[in-house]
Write an enzyme that holds these catalytic residues in place. Structure first.
Site, PDB file in Angstrom:
ATOM      1  N   ASP A 181       0.896  -1.150   0.000  1.00 42.69           N
ATOM      2  CA  ASP A 181       0.000   0.000   0.000  1.00 42.69           C
ATOM      3  C   ASP A 181       0.934   1.198   0.000  1.00 42.69           C
ATOM      4  O   ASP A 181       1.538   1.523   1.017  1.00 42.69           O
ATOM      5  CB  ASP A 181      -0.893   0.006   1.245  1.00 42.69           C
ATOM      6  N   HIS A 182       1.078   1.854  -1.163  1.00 40.10           N
ATOM      7  CA  HIS A 182       2.135   2.863  -1.282  1.00 40.10           C
ATOM      8  C   HIS A 182       1.926   4.042  -0.343  1.00 40.10           C
ATOM      9  O   HIS A 182       2.878   4.767  -0.030  1.00 40.10           O
ATOM     10  CB  HIS A 182       2.275   3.341  -2.738  1.00 40.10           C
ATOM     11  N   HIS A 244      -6.079   2.495   1.375  1.00 37.26           N
ATOM     12  CA  HIS A 244      -5.349   3.677   1.846  1.00 37.26           C
ATOM     13  C   HIS A 244      -6.023   4.346   3.041  1.00 37.26           C
ATOM     14  O   HIS A 244      -5.376   4.671   4.039  1.00 37.26           O
ATOM     15  CB  HIS A 244      -5.231   4.710   0.722  1.00 37.26           C
TER      16      HIS A 244
END
Length: 499
Positions: A181-182, A244
């Site tokens: 999950d950047h 996110h």
């Protein structure tokens, strides 16, 4: 968990190496690690994809992707010499056998000791197949460590996510799986824990006695652009909220970990997600608002509606905006609403967290009839990075009334060329075997179980009025009403020097 040194030796195999993610994010991130001394010379990158390319053509692509770093005293050709290309069919077992033989040659050439990262930067429908074939054809049987990196989406509901996880777990253990999950690699998201747990000013106040509500906003100016086909099956709920947004909520709500280890930190995040109060289908409309953007004006340019985008149904029921009120049923957060919103084609691009503290029971220092300004702690994630603390101080006049002031920490002004970017941080963590900022299966499962109730309700009936907000606005009016009925409002606060 196996941890390695700060200059790990490894071969990185990128599935989907001709795609946009590899060229925009992965190659530049590997370059920055190399430039910053976080990679030794003992590394190789093998790109695999269906497209027929030679090594020379592939290396030219790599050099083109890092051409913005021309001012560095690094030979780009020397860097690109570590990259190799392998035309590949993910369904052909013979291709895996040939790839394994090639990796063994590279192990000897670069002395990487059998350490391998398999990065799946491609369509998720191949994730399970590739994982199974990597094991069956011996690519995971090495003298070193092997790790599997997976991009989202990880399934499109709990059942598909569980089926995918079960398939992958037949080939890799949980501690070998790195679900990216950047957002968890972003500087100011990682700062959430430090702000909370390294400051005596905040941690004693981080509870329902002092905080009235917490808001998490992630707004985009862009629409779906050329991702209409993907977005029709996803929507804002699955694309942003499930991963996110809930990850940021977990970091804000978690208890202090016993130690700063991946297991302890992820365990506390899981506990926070477990404490989320589930919403029944007949309550969804009371706690959640969905929206879809219409035509509008942004930067003096007219924007088309979502339903006019390529590959989008002209009567689409897909949401491009979600706002929700979430409650956490535990001792720390009982009664504190967490408001979350995310949407496309909104007024500005911004991801920020606002912690609103409770008002004083009596404030003597304000003019009658004027608003009382609450104390706010704002964590700016992107594009502006920083922290703002909103306080009240005496007005510069002859009276004793107060006026709002801001104490501001600006991370944006730092030398961004030397500040690690999200993928760079996460790739380095993976090479070192640090899974702290990757998503554990328990987090994925809990997130999907929570979101599935909402998506099932929305899919069972068409929205009353879509589209329901103009491009360039702050979303549908019902989103404002969601907070107003609790006596709050959405805050959108940037420091003065960023206005």
């Amino acid at each position: 968990m196996t941890t390695t040194t700060n200059n790990p030796k490894s071969i990185i195999v990128i599935f989907g190496a001709t795609g946009d993610l590899a060229n925009r994010k992965l190659f530049p991130s590997i370059y920055r690690l190399y430039r910053n001394g976080k990679l030794s010379e003992n590394f190789a990158v093998v790109g695999v994809a269906r497209r027929p390319l030679t090594n020379e053509e592939f290396r030219n692509n790599v050099m083109k992707s890092v051409e913005q770093f021309q001012e560095d005293d690094i030979d780009h050709e020397s860097f690109a010499s570590h990259f190799y290309y392998n035309p590949f069919d993910a369904t052909d077992l013979e291709h895996y056998q040939k790839l394994n033989s090639f990796l063994l040659e590279l192990d000897d050439q670069y002395q990487t000791e059998g350490n391998r990262i398999f990065y799946l930067a491609m369509a998720p429908n191949f994730f399970g197949t590739i994982a199974s074939n990597l094991k069956s054809e011996g690519l995971t049987s090495t003298n070193g460590w092997t790790r599997l990196v997976i991009e989202k989406p990880f399934g499109n509901n709990f059942e598909t996510a569980k089926a995918l996880n079960d398939q992958i777990r037949e080939a890799f253990d949980e501690d070998q799986i790195y679900r990216i999950d950047h957002y968890l690699g972003k500087e100011m998201v990682q700062n959430i824990e430090v702000i909370r747990f390294a400051n005596a000013l905040f941690e004693p106040l981080w509870n329902n006695q002092y905080i009235s509500n917490i808001q998490i906003t992630s707004s985009e100016v862009l629409g779906v652009e050329d991702r209409g086909r993907y977005y029709e099956s996803s929507g804002a709920l699955r694309d942003m909220f499930q991963n996110h947004m809930l990850q940021m909520l977990a970091l804000l709500a978690m208890e202090p970990p016993i130690k700063l280890t991946p297991d302890e930190i992820r365990s506390e995040k899981v506990k926070a997600l477990r404490a989320l109060r589930p919403v029944n289908e007949d309550e969804v409309d009371d706690y959640f608002v969905r929206g879809q953007y219409d035509r509008g004006i942004i930067n003096d340019e007219e924007q088309i509606a979502y339903r006019e985008s390529n590959a989008v149904d002209e009567n689409s029921n897909t949401e491009t905006f979600v706002a929700g009120k979430l409650l956490i049923d535990n001792f720390r957060w009982a009664g504190v609403p967490f408001y979350i919103r995310t949407g496309k084609r909104m007024e500005k691009k911004s991801t920020e967290i606002v912690i609103q503290f409770k008002d004083l029971p009596m404030n003597l220092y304000y003019d009658q009839g004027e608003n009382i300004y609450p104390n706010l702690l704002v964590i700016h994630i992107q594009p502006y990075e920083g922290i703002t603390l909103h306080l009240n101080a005496k007005k510069g006049d002859y009276g004793t009334t107060s006026t709002p002031i801001m104490l501001n920490y600006d991370n944006t002004q730092k030398d961004k060329m030397n500040t690690p970017e999200a993928y760079e941080v996460l790739l380095h963590d993976c090479m070192r075997g640090d899974s702290t900022n990757f998503t554990h299966w328990d987090e994925v499962a809990l997130s999907w179980k929570f979101v599935d109730i909402i998506s099932n309700h929305w899919e069972s009936k068409a929205a009353k009025q879509f589209p329901n907000y103009e491009s360039g606005s702050n979303g549908p009016k019902d989103s404002d009403a969601l907070l107003e009925k609790d006596g709050y409002q959405w805050w959108s606060v940037l420091p003065d020097n960023n206005e």
